[in-house]
Design a protein around this motif. Structure first.
Motif, PDB file in Angstrom:
ATOM      1  N   GLU A  92     -75.015 -97.450  35.988  1.00 40.46           N
ATOM      2  CA  GLU A  92     -73.636 -96.709  35.748  1.00 40.46           C
ATOM      3  C   GLU A  92     -72.943 -97.405  34.608  1.00 40.46           C
ATOM      4  O   GLU A  92     -73.053 -98.793  34.221  1.00 40.46           O
ATOM      5  N   GLY A  93     -71.838 -96.454  33.784  1.00 33.05           N
ATOM      6  CA  GLY A  93     -71.389 -96.977  32.955  1.00 33.05           C
ATOM      7  C   GLY A  93     -70.048 -98.174  33.125  1.00 33.05           C
ATOM      8  O   GLY A  93     -69.507 -97.725  34.188  1.00 33.05           O
ATOM      9  N   VAL A  94     -69.847 -98.825  32.278  1.00 35.09           N
ATOM     10  CA  VAL A  94     -68.710 -99.685  32.295  1.00 35.09           C
ATOM     11  C   VAL A  94     -67.841 -99.780  31.082  1.00 35.09           C
ATOM     12  O   VAL A  94     -68.422 -99.967  30.130  1.00 35.09           O
ATOM     13  N   ILE A  95     -66.390 -99.798  31.320  1.00 41.10           N
ATOM     14  CA  ILE A  95     -65.670 -99.742  30.097  1.00 41.10           C
ATOM     15  C   ILE A  95     -64.572-100.875  30.425  1.00 41.10           C
ATOM     16  O   ILE A  95     -63.959-100.948  31.286  1.00 41.10           O
ATOM     17  N   LEU A  96     -64.360-101.934  29.612  1.00 43.59           N
ATOM     18  CA  LEU A  96     -63.774-103.028  29.719  1.00 43.59           C
ATOM     19  C   LEU A  96     -62.387-102.889  28.658  1.00 43.59           C
ATOM     20  O   LEU A  96     -62.621-102.853  27.640  1.00 43.59           O
ATOM     21  N   LEU A  97     -61.231-102.725  29.218  1.00 47.09           N
ATOM     22  CA  LEU A  97     -60.089-102.361  28.640  1.00 47.09           C
ATOM     23  C   LEU A  97     -59.480-103.522  28.236  1.00 47.09           C
ATOM     24  O   LEU A  97     -58.713-103.971  29.002  1.00 47.09           O
ATOM     25  N   GLY A  98     -59.723-104.377  27.200  1.00 53.06           N
ATOM     26  CA  GLY A  98     -59.068-105.392  26.697  1.00 53.06           C
ATOM     27  C   GLY A  98     -57.371-105.240  26.525  1.00 53.06           C
ATOM     28  O   GLY A  98     -56.695-106.367  26.716  1.00 53.06           O
ATOM     29  N   GLU A  99     -57.045-104.263  26.171  1.00 53.88           N
ATOM     30  CA  GLU A  99     -55.504-104.024  25.989  1.00 53.88           C
ATOM     31  C   GLU A  99     -54.893-104.246  27.443  1.00 53.88           C
ATOM     32  O   GLU A  99     -53.734-104.585  27.417  1.00 53.88           O
ATOM     33  N   LEU A 100     -55.702-103.733  28.405  1.00 50.68           N
ATOM     34  CA  LEU A 100     -54.919-103.973  29.879  1.00 50.68           C
ATOM     35  C   LEU A 100     -54.984-105.382  30.387  1.00 50.68           C
ATOM     36  O   LEU A 100     -53.981-105.968  30.807  1.00 50.68           O
ATOM     37  N   ALA A 101     -56.229-105.976  30.097  1.00 50.23           N
ATOM     38  CA  ALA A 101     -56.262-107.605  30.253  1.00 50.23           C
ATOM     39  C   ALA A 101     -55.273-108.270  29.570  1.00 50.23           C
ATOM     40  O   ALA A 101     -54.740-109.292  30.150  1.00 50.23           O
ATOM     41  N   ASN A 102     -54.891-108.013  28.472  1.00 51.43           N
ATOM     42  CA  ASN A 102     -53.791-108.714  27.378  1.00 51.43           C
ATOM     43  C   ASN A 102     -52.537-108.403  28.087  1.00 51.43           C
ATOM     44  O   ASN A 102     -51.564-109.163  27.625  1.00 51.43           O
ATOM     45  N   ARG A 103     -52.442-107.407  29.137  1.00 48.66           N
ATOM     46  CA  ARG A 103     -51.010-107.303  29.527  1.00 48.66           C
ATOM     47  C   ARG A 103     -51.194-107.585  31.168  1.00 48.66           C
ATOM     48  O   ARG A 103     -50.083-106.892  31.771  1.00 48.66           O
ATOM     49  N   ALA A 162     -50.962-117.875  24.232  1.00 46.11           N
ATOM     50  CA  ALA A 162     -51.863-116.490  24.246  1.00 46.11           C
ATOM     51  C   ALA A 162     -53.311-116.601  24.095  1.00 46.11           C
ATOM     52  O   ALA A 162     -53.999-115.656  23.902  1.00 46.11           O
ATOM     53  N   ARG A 163     -53.516-117.723  23.962  1.00 48.39           N
ATOM     54  CA  ARG A 163     -55.181-117.975  23.430  1.00 48.39           C
ATOM     55  C   ARG A 163     -56.084-117.395  24.500  1.00 48.39           C
ATOM     56  O   ARG A 163     -57.316-117.011  24.103  1.00 48.39           O
ATOM     57  N   ARG A 164     -55.414-117.070  25.876  1.00 50.31           N
ATOM     58  CA  ARG A 164     -56.542-116.399  26.639  1.00 50.31           C
ATOM     59  C   ARG A 164     -56.636-114.879  26.637  1.00 50.31           C
ATOM     60  O   ARG A 164     -57.455-114.012  27.201  1.00 50.31           O
ATOM     61  N   HIS A 165     -56.195-114.405  25.507  1.00 51.23           N
ATOM     62  CA  HIS A 165     -56.413-112.786  25.164  1.00 51.23           C
ATOM     63  C   HIS A 165     -57.612-112.423  25.017  1.00 51.23           C
ATOM     64  O   HIS A 165     -58.625-113.170  24.757  1.00 51.23           O
ATOM     65  N   GLN A 166     -57.966-111.229  25.108  1.00 47.04           N
ATOM     66  CA  GLN A 166     -59.290-110.593  24.986  1.00 47.04           C
ATOM     67  C   GLN A 166     -59.466-109.805  23.582  1.00 47.04           C
ATOM     68  O   GLN A 166     -60.295-108.967  23.553  1.00 47.04           O
ATOM     69  N   ALA A 167     -58.648-110.117  22.637  1.00 49.27           N
ATOM     70  CA  ALA A 167     -58.710-109.285  21.538  1.00 49.27           C
ATOM     71  C   ALA A 167     -60.212-109.284  20.648  1.00 49.27           C
ATOM     72  O   ALA A 167     -60.736-108.561  20.178  1.00 49.27           O
ATOM     73  N   PHE A 168     -61.017-110.519  21.166  1.00 53.38           N
ATOM     74  CA  PHE A 168     -62.250-110.498  20.569  1.00 53.38           C
ATOM     75  C   PHE A 168     -63.322-110.516  21.389  1.00 53.38           C
ATOM     76  O   PHE A 168     -64.520-111.053  21.105  1.00 53.38           O
ATOM     77  N   GLY A 169     -62.949-110.277  22.757  1.00 54.02           N
ATOM     78  CA  GLY A 169     -64.034-110.316  23.842  1.00 54.02           C
ATOM     79  C   GLY A 169     -64.436-111.457  24.347  1.00 54.02           C
ATOM     80  O   GLY A 169     -63.560-112.481  24.167  1.00 54.02           O
ATOM     81  N   ALA A 170     -65.336-111.641  25.035  1.00 55.35           N
ATOM     82  CA  ALA A 170     -65.813-113.071  25.475  1.00 55.35           C
ATOM     83  C   ALA A 170     -67.295-112.925  26.013  1.00 55.35           C
ATOM     84  O   ALA A 170     -68.051-111.783  25.809  1.00 55.35           O
ATOM     85  N   GLY A 171     -67.919-114.159  26.127  1.00 56.22           N
ATOM     86  CA  GLY A 171     -69.267-114.305  26.434  1.00 56.22           C
ATOM     87  C   GLY A 171     -70.108-114.030  25.290  1.00 56.22           C
ATOM     88  O   GLY A 171     -69.859-114.459  24.112  1.00 56.22           O
TER      89      GLY A 171
END
Length: 409
Positions: free
Chosen positions: A317-328, A345-354
């Protein structure tokens, strides 16, 4: 607990259009997904029903999970583009960004050394000189000026060109073809032609650098080609990825972040008047959190069943990780819809993770830390030349930003 797709009429569509009334915020349709839980179904391309991940904690866990694959060619991968246009036969292969480990790690290691904090920080004086030069030219020209063409686009283009060893005089060529690759309305054939043009261009450059190396990243790749550690095609497609990623994302952050600050004069003044460099560092992180320039999320396919947030993401199954919602996410950021450059704000997901976090993030941060305060201090009366409702936002691309930003002073 395993869930099954509800009736198609009950599953929200993805992607959903942004609201022109709130152009800096995630789209209302996407924000409504958070009310359904941190992991929920969406109806997407080809009537597929991938999982959308909206929660910050769930995204961090999944981005670090090797059971999720970034390989575009996997059945079930959520993509608006035909898989045949992703890889193979001169296709739109974007190098290690679409590979899983260990191949991803092997190729990534060959370029990551150029983006260490120490090496990137050494570029700060050069980035400062470039920024001042482009601002000088803008101030010497007519008013109003288009900030996108005057500063936001040429600065990161010149920086990544110098780093790679790409002649900046060819910037119109690579900007035009890069624009096609990030367009949400370009056809598969158009994307294929744009990628082929860029790949052939980079292939020629790699050949030149292999024969006559210089002090740049393409020459480093050329030495690895000569040593048999890398094929010439691999080096060329890595060059396409770095050239594309090195200017498209940062260019959009420069223009979008400037416009956001112009509409928040108290925050703008704090950035402009800051004597402590850490104030600017924090402001950049908050702008990265607040603004969302990745339109279609970070997309994956499950290789095995994954239990998360009370749901089962089944293998395939496909997965879409929405960083703009994680950031809010209010569980992580207090009052997340408020722009506050003083927050951590350093925990934001603008650059992804992992493993797949953005390799060029130190360079992007450096450029933003230089350009925002320099522009605001040197042009203290800077203001938009058109109303917000008349500003041309990039609703037609997969990287959000501005087509143009008319400014005056």
């Amino acid at each position: 607990m395993t869930t099954h797709p509800r009736a198609a009429t009950d599953i929200p569509a993805f992607p959903a259009p942004r609201s022109p009334v709130c152009p800096f915020d995630p789209s209302p349709g996407m924000r409504a997904l958070s009310d359904r839980g941190p992991v929920t179904r969406v109806r997407s391309w080809g009537d597929s029903t991938p999982w959308a991940v909206t929660g910050h904690a769930e995204q961090r866990a999944l981005l670090a999970d090797p059971r999720l694959s970034v390989d575009f060619s996997n059945p079930g991968f959520p993509s608006p583009v035909d898989p045949r246009h992703h890889r193979g036969g001169g296709s739109t292969d974007l190098s290690f960004v679409g590979m899983d480990d260990p191949e991803h790690a092997r190729l990534r290691r060959m370029v990551s050394g150029a983006f260490t904090l120490k090496r990137v920080e050494a570029l700060r004086p050069a980035v400062q000189r470039m920024t001042d030069t482009f601002i000088d030219r803008m101030l010497a020209g007519p008013k109003p000026a288009d900030l996108v063409q005057a500063l936001a686009l040429p600065l990161p283009s010149l920086v990544i060109s110098d780093l790679l060893g790409v002649p900046y005089e060819d910037h119109a060529f690579f900007q035009r073809n890069s624009g096609t690759l990030v367009s949400a309305v370009a056809t598969g054939e158009e994307r294929h032609a744009a990628h082929t043009a860029l790949a052939e261009y980079l292939d020629d450059l790699v050949g030149q650098k292999t024969a006559e190396p210089a002090d740049d990243l393409l020459s480093t790749l050329g030495r690895q080609v000569r040593a048999g550690e890398l094929t010439r095609r691999e080096a060329a497609t890595m060059g396409v990825l770095l050239l594309l990623g090195g200017h498209e994302t940062t260019a959009n952050m420069i223009s979008l972040g400037t416009l956001l600050l112009l509409h928040h004069p108290d925050q703008l003044a704090a950035v402009r008047d800051a004597e402590d460099p850490q104030v600017v560092v924090g402001a950049v992180e908050e702008l990265l959190r607040y603004l969302s320039i990745v339109h279609l999320g970070r997309r994956r396919t499950a290789l095995e069943d994954i239990e998360i947030a009370g749901q089962t993401i089944a293998a395939g199954e496909g997965v879409i990780l929405l960083g703009e919602l994680a950031n809010r996410d209010p569980q992580v950021f207090e009052d997340p819809d408020r722009l506050d450059i003083t927050r951590n704000a350093r925990r934001h997901q603008a650059f992804g993770a992992g493993a797949h976090h953005c390799v060029g993030q130190p360079l992007a941060r450096l450029e933003l830390q230089v350009v925002y305060p320099t522009l605001l201090r040197r042009v203290p009366t800077l203001r938009p030349a058109v109303p917000l409702e008349d500003t041309r936002f990039k609703y037609d691309t997969v990287i959000y930003g501005l087509h143009e930003l008319p400014v005056t002073w």
